[in-house]
Design a protein around this motif. Structure first.
Motif, PDB file in Angstrom:
ATOM      1  N   ASN A  67       0.751  -1.013  -0.099  1.00 60.39           N
ATOM      2  CA  ASN A  67       0.085  -0.083   0.188  1.00 60.39           C
ATOM      3  C   ASN A  67       1.056   1.409   0.198  1.00 60.39           C
ATOM      4  O   ASN A  67       0.453   2.468  -0.149  1.00 60.39           O
ATOM      5  CB  ASN A  67      -1.411  -0.309   1.706  1.00 60.39           C
ATOM      6  N   GLY A  68       2.220   1.467  -0.025  1.00 62.63           N
ATOM      7  CA  GLY A  68       3.456   1.990   0.362  1.00 62.63           C
ATOM      8  C   GLY A  68       3.276   3.216   1.525  1.00 62.63           C
ATOM      9  O   GLY A  68       3.970   4.267   1.696  1.00 62.63           O
ATOM     10  N   LYS A  69       2.432   2.647   2.040  1.00 67.09           N
ATOM     11  CA  LYS A  69       2.002   4.021   3.800  1.00 67.09           C
ATOM     12  C   LYS A  69       3.068   3.377   4.529  1.00 67.09           C
ATOM     13  O   LYS A  69       4.156   2.389   4.853  1.00 67.09           O
ATOM     14  CB  LYS A  69       0.684   3.489   3.819  1.00 67.09           C
ATOM     15  N   LEU A  70       3.840   4.256   5.218  1.00 69.14           N
ATOM     16  CA  LEU A  70       3.974   4.262   6.945  1.00 69.14           C
ATOM     17  C   LEU A  70       3.687   3.847   7.684  1.00 69.14           C
ATOM     18  O   LEU A  70       2.939   4.611   8.036  1.00 69.14           O
ATOM     19  CB  LEU A  70       5.350   5.703   6.041  1.00 69.14           C
ATOM     20  N   TYR A  71       4.168   3.533   8.475  1.00 70.64           N
ATOM     21  CA  TYR A  71       3.875   2.310   9.314  1.00 70.64           C
ATOM     22  C   TYR A  71       5.243   2.758  10.564  1.00 70.64           C
ATOM     23  O   TYR A  71       6.550   2.208  10.525  1.00 70.64           O
ATOM     24  CB  TYR A  71       3.808   1.528   9.640  1.00 70.64           C
ATOM     25  N   ASN A  72       4.455   3.642  11.758  1.00 72.77           N
ATOM     26  CA  ASN A  72       5.629   3.053  13.047  1.00 72.77           C
ATOM     27  C   ASN A  72       4.944   1.446  13.706  1.00 72.77           C
ATOM     28  O   ASN A  72       4.258   1.369  13.937  1.00 72.77           O
ATOM     29  CB  ASN A  72       5.267   3.905  14.071  1.00 72.77           C
ATOM     30  N   VAL A  73       6.457   0.735  14.138  1.00 79.40           N
ATOM     31  CA  VAL A  73       6.086  -0.435  14.425  1.00 79.40           C
ATOM     32  C   VAL A  73       7.066  -0.649  15.908  1.00 79.40           C
ATOM     33  O   VAL A  73       8.066  -0.240  15.322  1.00 79.40           O
ATOM     34  CB  VAL A  73       5.891  -1.528  13.326  1.00 79.40           C
ATOM     35  N   VAL A  74       6.766  -1.487  16.653  1.00 74.29           N
ATOM     36  CA  VAL A  74       7.217  -2.075  17.249  1.00 74.29           C
ATOM     37  C   VAL A  74       7.412  -3.668  17.558  1.00 74.29           C
ATOM     38  O   VAL A  74       6.626  -4.341  16.814  1.00 74.29           O
ATOM     39  CB  VAL A  74       6.990  -1.548  18.816  1.00 74.29           C
ATOM     40  N   SER A  75       8.542  -4.143  17.733  1.00 74.91           N
ATOM     41  CA  SER A  75       9.227  -6.000  17.798  1.00 74.91           C
ATOM     42  C   SER A  75       9.870  -6.052  18.810  1.00 74.91           C
ATOM     43  O   SER A  75      10.973  -5.590  19.461  1.00 74.91           O
ATOM     44  CB  SER A  75       9.941  -6.399  16.484  1.00 74.91           C
ATOM     45  N   ASP A  76       9.175  -6.656  19.826  1.00 72.71           N
ATOM     46  CA  ASP A  76      10.272  -7.051  20.706  1.00 72.71           C
ATOM     47  C   ASP A  76      10.782  -8.533  20.752  1.00 72.71           C
ATOM     48  O   ASP A  76      11.272  -8.796  22.191  1.00 72.71           O
ATOM     49  CB  ASP A  76       8.759  -7.372  21.824  1.00 72.71           C
ATOM     50  N   GLU A  77      10.388  -9.105  20.028  1.00 76.71           N
ATOM     51  CA  GLU A  77      11.189  -9.964  19.561  1.00 76.71           C
ATOM     52  C   GLU A  77      12.155 -10.527  18.055  1.00 76.71           C
ATOM     53  O   GLU A  77      11.260  -9.264  17.705  1.00 76.71           O
ATOM     54  CB  GLU A  77      10.445 -11.715  19.677  1.00 76.71           C
ATOM     55  N   HIS A  78      13.253 -10.690  17.857  1.00 83.61           N
ATOM     56  CA  HIS A  78      14.134 -10.225  15.989  1.00 83.61           C
ATOM     57  C   HIS A  78      12.742 -10.782  15.335  1.00 83.61           C
ATOM     58  O   HIS A  78      12.858 -10.565  13.970  1.00 83.61           O
ATOM     59  CB  HIS A  78      14.848 -10.904  16.354  1.00 83.61           C
ATOM     60  N   ALA A  79      12.243 -11.774  15.411  1.00 86.26           N
ATOM     61  CA  ALA A  79      10.888 -12.573  14.618  1.00 86.26           C
ATOM     62  C   ALA A  79       9.541 -12.533  14.876  1.00 86.26           C
ATOM     63  O   ALA A  79       9.168 -12.744  14.182  1.00 86.26           O
ATOM     64  CB  ALA A  79      11.819 -14.124  14.890  1.00 86.26           C
ATOM     65  N   MET A  80       9.558 -11.789  15.829  1.00 81.38           N
ATOM     66  CA  MET A  80       7.942 -11.319  15.583  1.00 81.38           C
ATOM     67  C   MET A  80       7.945  -9.830  15.871  1.00 81.38           C
ATOM     68  O   MET A  80       8.633  -9.427  15.866  1.00 81.38           O
ATOM     69  CB  MET A  80       7.392 -12.131  16.790  1.00 81.38           C
ATOM     70  N   GLY A  81       6.198  -9.424  15.043  1.00 85.43           N
ATOM     71  CA  GLY A  81       6.064  -8.113  15.241  1.00 85.43           C
ATOM     72  C   GLY A  81       5.839  -6.861  14.003  1.00 85.43           C
ATOM     73  O   GLY A  81       5.473  -6.343  14.397  1.00 85.43           O
ATOM     74  N   VAL A  82       6.776  -7.223  12.990  1.00 84.34           N
ATOM     75  CA  VAL A  82       7.175  -7.075  12.002  1.00 84.34           C
ATOM     76  C   VAL A  82       5.822  -7.107  11.074  1.00 84.34           C
ATOM     77  O   VAL A  82       6.017  -7.602  10.794  1.00 84.34           O
ATOM     78  CB  VAL A  82       8.623  -6.463  11.833  1.00 84.34           C
ATOM     79  N   LEU A  83       5.938  -5.641  10.440  1.00 84.18           N
ATOM     80  CA  LEU A  83       4.770  -5.941   8.956  1.00 84.18           C
ATOM     81  C   LEU A  83       5.516  -6.790   7.922  1.00 84.18           C
ATOM     82  O   LEU A  83       6.266  -6.579   7.624  1.00 84.18           O
ATOM     83  CB  LEU A  83       4.103  -4.472   8.655  1.00 84.18           C
ATOM     84  N   TRP A  84       4.835  -7.766   7.123  1.00 80.92           N
ATOM     85  CA  TRP A  84       4.452  -8.974   6.383  1.00 80.92           C
ATOM     86  C   TRP A  84       5.698  -7.857   5.111  1.00 80.92           C
ATOM     87  O   TRP A  84       4.255  -6.988   5.212  1.00 80.92           O
ATOM     88  CB  TRP A  84       4.004  -9.260   6.130  1.00 80.92           C
ATOM     89  N   MET A  85       6.464  -8.788   4.680  1.00 76.98           N
ATOM     90  CA  MET A  85       7.238  -7.226   3.694  1.00 76.98           C
ATOM     91  C   MET A  85       7.562  -6.063   3.843  1.00 76.98           C
ATOM     92  O   MET A  85       7.795  -5.554   2.704  1.00 76.98           O
ATOM     93  CB  MET A  85       6.327  -7.065   2.760  1.00 76.98           C
ATOM     94  N   ALA A  86       7.318  -5.527   5.127  1.00 77.52           N
ATOM     95  CA  ALA A  86       7.779  -3.726   5.165  1.00 77.52           C
ATOM     96  C   ALA A  86       8.737  -3.956   5.332  1.00 77.52           C
ATOM     97  O   ALA A  86       9.688  -4.492   5.817  1.00 77.52           O
ATOM     98  CB  ALA A  86       6.808  -3.604   6.566  1.00 77.52           C
ATOM     99  N   ARG A  87       9.438  -2.592   4.327  1.00 78.73           N
ATOM    100  CA  ARG A  87      11.022  -2.576   4.577  1.00 78.73           C
ATOM    101  C   ARG A  87      11.602  -1.674   5.724  1.00 78.73           C
ATOM    102  O   ARG A  87      10.725  -0.641   5.905  1.00 78.73           O
ATOM    103  CB  ARG A  87      10.975  -1.930   3.595  1.00 78.73           C
TER     104      ARG A  87
END
Length: 130
Positions: A67-87
């Motif tokens: 969708n080309g949108k920007l997001y602030n995201v949090v991940s409390d573990e290295h392998a979890m919490g990040v939006l799929w495919m997000a750069r």
């Protein structure tokens, strides 16, 4: 286990490569995108800081390729919490090991200092690459 270690390496590379030795102004294209999405650079910064202060692992500004949108995201573990495919565009390590030697329990001071050391040229390159 391999995903977690691999993600840890990649996130640390984004973190360290995204730091500037001195304060740098945001690049125009990324600044405009942040202002469009969050209303202003100050509003984005306040949201990012709040996210980083609460995160037990990582806080990131990411761009989603679908969708080309920007997001602030949090991940409390290295392998979890990040939006799929997000750069990842901007990444801060909020694990205690990242700040304790210099800041002890003053995580908020560490986050505030980080905001003055964002390498906006690197962030803009990441943004343009998505």
């Amino acid at each position: 286990m391999i995903n977690s270690r691999g993600n840890s390496v990649i996130l640390h590379e984004f973190y360290f490569d995204g730091l500037a030795a001195k304060e740098v102004d945001p690049e125009p294209k990324l600044r405009a995108a942040i202002e469009q999405r969050f209303g202003s650079l100050d509003k984005w910064s306040a949201d990012f800081i709040a996210s980083a202060k609460e995160a037990a692992g990582w806080a990131m500004l990411v761009k989603h390729p679908v969708n080309g949108k920007l997001y602030n995201v949090v991940s409390d573990e290295h392998a979890m919490g990040v939006l799929w495919m997000a750069r990842p565009i901007i990444v801060i390590d909020t694990y205690e090991h990242a700040f304790y030697i210099d800041y002890q329990n003053r995580k908020a001071d560490y986050v505030e200092k980080f905001m003055t050391r964002i390498d906006w040229t690197e962030a803009d390159s990441r943004f343009a690459a998505t």
